[in-house]
Each structure stands twice: as C-alpha cells, then as structure tokens.
Enzyme design. Structure first.
Site, PDB file in Angstrom:
ATOM      1  CB  CYS A 165       2.693   7.231   3.442  1.00 50.13           C
ATOM      2  SG  CYS A 165       3.200   6.122   4.729  1.00 50.13           S
ATOM      3  CD  GLU A 171      -2.941  -1.136   2.248  1.00 52.95           C
ATOM      4  OE1 GLU A 171      -4.079  -1.567   2.015  1.00 52.95           O
ATOM      5  OE2 GLU A 171      -2.598  -0.725   3.370  1.00 52.95           O
ATOM      6  CB  CYS A 188       2.520  -2.230  13.920  1.00 54.26           C
ATOM      7  SG  CYS A 188       2.677  -1.910  12.158  1.00 54.26           S
TER       8      CYS A 188
HETATM    9  N1  SAH Z   1       8.738   0.647  10.269  1.00 49.11           N
HETATM   10  C1  SAH Z   1       8.950   2.025  10.440  1.00 49.11           C
HETATM   11  C2  SAH Z   1       8.068   2.874   9.569  1.00 49.11           C
HETATM   12  C3  SAH Z   1       6.643   2.433   9.373  1.00 49.11           C
HETATM   13  S1  SAH Z   1       5.573   2.569  10.767  1.00 49.11           S
HETATM   14  C4  SAH Z   1       8.803   2.430  11.907  1.00 49.11           C
HETATM   15  O1  SAH Z   1       8.310   1.631  12.683  1.00 49.11           O
HETATM   16  O2  SAH Z   1       9.217   3.528  12.241  1.00 49.11           O
HETATM   17  C5  SAH Z   1       5.284   4.323  10.843  1.00 49.11           C
HETATM   18  C6  SAH Z   1       4.890   4.819  12.229  1.00 49.11           C
HETATM   19  O3  SAH Z   1       3.581   4.352  12.575  1.00 49.11           O
HETATM   20  C7  SAH Z   1       5.810   4.369  13.352  1.00 49.11           C
HETATM   21  O4  SAH Z   1       6.173   5.472  14.157  1.00 49.11           O
HETATM   22  C8  SAH Z   1       4.940   3.420  14.158  1.00 49.11           C
HETATM   23  O5  SAH Z   1       5.319   3.411  15.525  1.00 49.11           O
HETATM   24  C9  SAH Z   1       3.571   4.002  13.933  1.00 49.11           C
HETATM   25  N2  SAH Z   1       2.440   3.092  14.140  1.00 49.11           N
HETATM   26  C10 SAH Z   1       2.400   1.766  13.886  1.00 49.11           C
HETATM   27  N3  SAH Z   1       1.176   1.272  14.182  1.00 49.11           N
HETATM   28  C11 SAH Z   1       0.439   2.308  14.626  1.00 49.11           C
HETATM   29  C12 SAH Z   1      -0.910   2.446  15.050  1.00 49.11           C
HETATM   30  N4  SAH Z   1      -1.739   1.403  15.060  1.00 49.11           N
HETATM   31  N5  SAH Z   1      -1.338   3.674  15.437  1.00 49.11           N
HETATM   32  C13 SAH Z   1      -0.513   4.754  15.386  1.00 49.11           C
HETATM   33  N6  SAH Z   1       0.762   4.682  14.955  1.00 49.11           N
HETATM   34  C14 SAH Z   1       1.239   3.475  14.586  1.00 49.11           C
HETATM   35 FE1  SF4 Z   2       7.199  -0.201  11.795  1.00 49.78          FE
HETATM   36 FE2  SF4 Z   2       7.091  -2.017  13.776  1.00 49.78          FE
HETATM   37 FE3  SF4 Z   2       5.043  -1.779  12.076  1.00 49.78          FE
HETATM   38 FE4  SF4 Z   2       7.321  -2.814  11.225  1.00 49.78          FE
HETATM   39  S1  SF4 Z   2       6.001  -3.712  12.763  1.00 49.78           S
HETATM   40  S2  SF4 Z   2       6.076  -1.291  10.174  1.00 49.78           S
HETATM   41  S3  SF4 Z   2       8.810  -1.661  12.418  1.00 49.78           S
HETATM   42  S4  SF4 Z   2       5.770  -0.215  13.512  1.00 49.78           S
END
Ligand code: SAH
Ligand code: SF4
Length: 357
Positions: free
Chosen positions: A123, A110, A137
């Site tokens: 993004c 995505e 996540c």
């Molecule tokens: N993998 C990288 C970038 C992708 S995630 C990282 O973790 O930094 C992008 C951002 O979304 C990160 O700061 C992560 O902590 C945040 N994030 C992930 N799941 C989330 C959720 N359910 N609600 C809010 N932020 C979330």
């Molecule tokens: Fe980022 Fe953690 Fe989600 Fe991977 S699992 S995309 S590192 S927030």
C-alpha cells in the site's frame, strides 16, 4: 465548499531537496533517453539504466555497471537517487508490516506490506497527509503537508521490496494522500512501475484509489494510464456524501458516476472497483444498500465493502457483523459483484484510513 477550495488553492511544495538535480528513480524511460542524449551517448544505455535502477534496485550512481564514463559523469552532476530511511517498522500478528519512511527533507510517510499466499501487496502513499478532509479518515486530520515525487513513490516500493522475503506483486495507491490531487507525479510513478524492462508490475496489479476528482478520472482515461481505477464512493446520496467527503460538493455523485461509466467505456470495459466504507448509522442502512445496488446496476463495477476501522477520537463506529452481512446480501442478491474486505494489520494501525505520520 469554501474550506475545500482554500485547501486546494494552497500552494503545495514538491520535494524541496536537490532543487537543481533530478531524482533518477523518478525518471521514466523517455526522461532517461533525454539524459543519454544530453550526455552524448547511445540511446541503448537508457535500457541499461532502467535495468540497473528499477529492476536491480541500484542506489549508487558511481557503481552502476555497463554505462560509459560520459553518462556516469553526467548523472553524477545532474541527478541523485532518493533513499528514504526506515524510522519505524511494526509487524502485525497477521503478518502485515507497516514502515514509517523518512524522506530526504525529514517528512515521513507510511507504507504497508500485506502478505497473502506467499505474495505481497504494498500500500503506497502518494502525499504527506491529505487535503481532502474526509470526516472518517485519520490521514485527513493532519491536512496536506506536501506531494510526494514519483521518485519518492518508487523509493517506497524499493524499500518495501528490500526488506521482504517475497516479491511485492501488487501495488495499491491507497496509503496516505489523494493520488489524483498529485496527478503528474503519480502518473509518472505508474508508468515507471509498469515498465516491463524495469520494475515490471503488471498494469492489472496496480490499483489507484481516488475520492473522486472527476477531471483527473478523465485524464486517466485519456492517458490510458496503465493501472486499475478504484473509487471511494462511501455514500449513496449527495446529502450524506457532502457531509462525509467534502470533495462531493465539487464533484457530486451523478457527475462521479458518469465519469466512472465514461472511464469504463474509454478503457474498453475495464472494471472499476467501488470502495464503500460502512459507517454505523450513517451509510449502512438497507435503503443505502438498495440505492448502492441501483447505482451499480449495469455499470461494470466490483464493490468492496470496508467496515470502518475506528481510531481514538473518531466520531464514527464500525457496524455490527449482522448489519454488514445484511448490506452485503442485498447487493449480492442484485447480482452485484461484492466482497467484504477484512482489514489487515488493525493491531498496528496499518488498516485503511489509519495511516498518519
Ligand atoms: N485517498 C484515496 C486513497 C487512500 S484511502 C481514497 O480516498 O480513495 C483508501 C481507502 O480507505 C478509501 O476507500 C477510504 O474511503 C478508506 N478509508 C479511509 N478511512 C477509513 C477508515 N477509518 N476505515 C475504513 N476505511 C477507510
Ligand atoms: Fe482518501 Fe479522504 Fe483519507 Fe484523503 S482524506 S486519504 S481522500 S479517505
């Protein structure tokens, strides 16, 4: 810890397509120069290629203008251009648009386009899935399928630009995947995206977000990668961070913060963005806010607070507005530069952490 190591040691495929050919959209200026040399044509044609492929978005090698026959024949024999298809296109009430892009091998990622004041932020996903296993996540639930190539990341941006009325101005590597777990391809993508003769994104308008793979933060500093760094901190103690982000068991908070300070010093005081997902009852107490303020003291970071975006089946909750405000106030009172990020596109599951194939 064991769980995490197994995931990282698992051999990850790169793109299984076109194994003997190179993706033109994944080739930086140096690689295009090498191509010109191999075809026996002048180096100046690398500039023509850069302009055609990356500035004007040409997707058919046979019709690239201004290049000699010998170079065209070489490119047709040894390269291809990756063009993903749009498998789904959803638009949010706030204008945010989420695309599901299918790559040549059928794997899908995505990408999200977020409008603000006539400008667009895209993004970008860097992997199909993610191996890091962060508990809050959604992307983590599927695990890692494969890395994206630099060409596939360029293709994401090309498609985003093609379907948009406005110019994509900012890139955030905050889609599916952990960019620093796919460092070589991501670094190549950042170099291509910031080439002033090609896609011409200002390095200040490209932000790479990581969960904290410490050695690669040092690699970014050493390589002077032309982009900003964002770090997803999300906790103020190892006990909590170990629970919600398994990467912390390998690179704990003190090591991560040292890497952030060293990065800032090595990059000449470039500010680092600290992301902090607020999870009700887990990391959103006033003591957490005080500890976060102490961690940030004098480091040169900007803090983004991201109230958790819930999804079906998640075991975390979004804090109340009053709790978010109280957390924010403690940081602001300590003169920390802090912003509460209101997620865009929540109605189409396009907000942070809601991306999944
Ligand atoms: N993998 C990288 C970038 C992708 S995630 C990282 O973790 O930094 C992008 C951002 O979304 C990160 O700061 C992560 O902590 C945040 N994030 C992930 N799941 C989330 C959720 N359910 N609600 C809010 N932020 C979330
Ligand atoms: Fe980022 Fe953690 Fe989600 Fe991977 S699992 S995309 S590192 S927030």
């Amino acid at each position: 810890m064991r769980f995490f190591c197994i995931l990282l040691m698992h051999k990850v495929e790169s793109s299984p397509m076109h194994t003997t050919q190179l993706d033109l959209r994944g080739m930086s200026r140096d690689s295009l120069l090498a191509c010109c040399a191999a075809a026996g044509v002048k180096p100046v044609h690398a500039e023509h290629l850069t302009a055609a492929i990356f500035r004007r978005g040409h997707s058919d090698i046979a019709t690239i203008p201004e290049i000699p026959h010998r170079l065209r024949d070489h490119l047709l024999a040894h390269t291809f251009i990756q063009s993903p298809t749009i498998a789904a296109d959803q638009q949010s009430t706030d204008g945010t648009r989420k695309l599901l892009l299918k790559m040549g091998d059928g794997k899908a990622v995505e990408t999200v386009l977020i409008p603000a004041e006539g400008r667009l932020t895209q993004c970008v996903s860097t992997q199909v899935g993610c191996a890091m296993g962060c508990r809050f996540c959604l992307t983590a639930t599927a695990g890692l399928n494969r890395h994206l190539t630099a060409g596939e990341m360029v293709a994401e941006v090309m498609v985003g630009q093609q379907i948009s009325d406005h110019r994509v101005r900012n890139l955030v590597l905050m889609g599916m995947g952990e960019p620093l777990h796919n460092y070589a391809a991501v670094a190549e993508f950042v170099r291509i995206a910031s080439d002033p003769k090609g896609m011409a994104f200002s390095p200040n308008r490209i932000t790479l977000s990581t969960s904290g793979i410490v050695p690669k933060i040092y690699a970014m500093a050493e390589d002077q990668l032309p982009c900003n760094l964002a770090v997803s901190l999300n906790a103020t103690s190892d006990a909590v961070r170990d629970q919600i982000m398994p990467i912390n068991r390998k690179y704990p908070l003190a090591e991560l913060m040292r890497a952030v300070r060293d990065y800032i010093a090595a990059r000449g005081n470039k500010r680092v963005l600290i992301e902090y997902v607020l999870l009700a009852g887990v990391n959103d107490s006033l003591d957490d806010a005080k500890r976060l303020a102490a961690l940030m003291d004098g480091v040169g970071c900007t803090v983004n607070l991201l109230p958790f975006n819930p999804y079906p089946g998640s075991r975390f909750a979004r804090p109340d507005e009053a709790d978010v405000e109280a957390f924010h106030t403690i940081l602001a009172d300590q003169r920390i530069v802090v912003v509460v990020r209101r997620s865009r596109g929540r109605d189409i599951s396009a907000a942070c952490g809601q991306l999944i194939e």
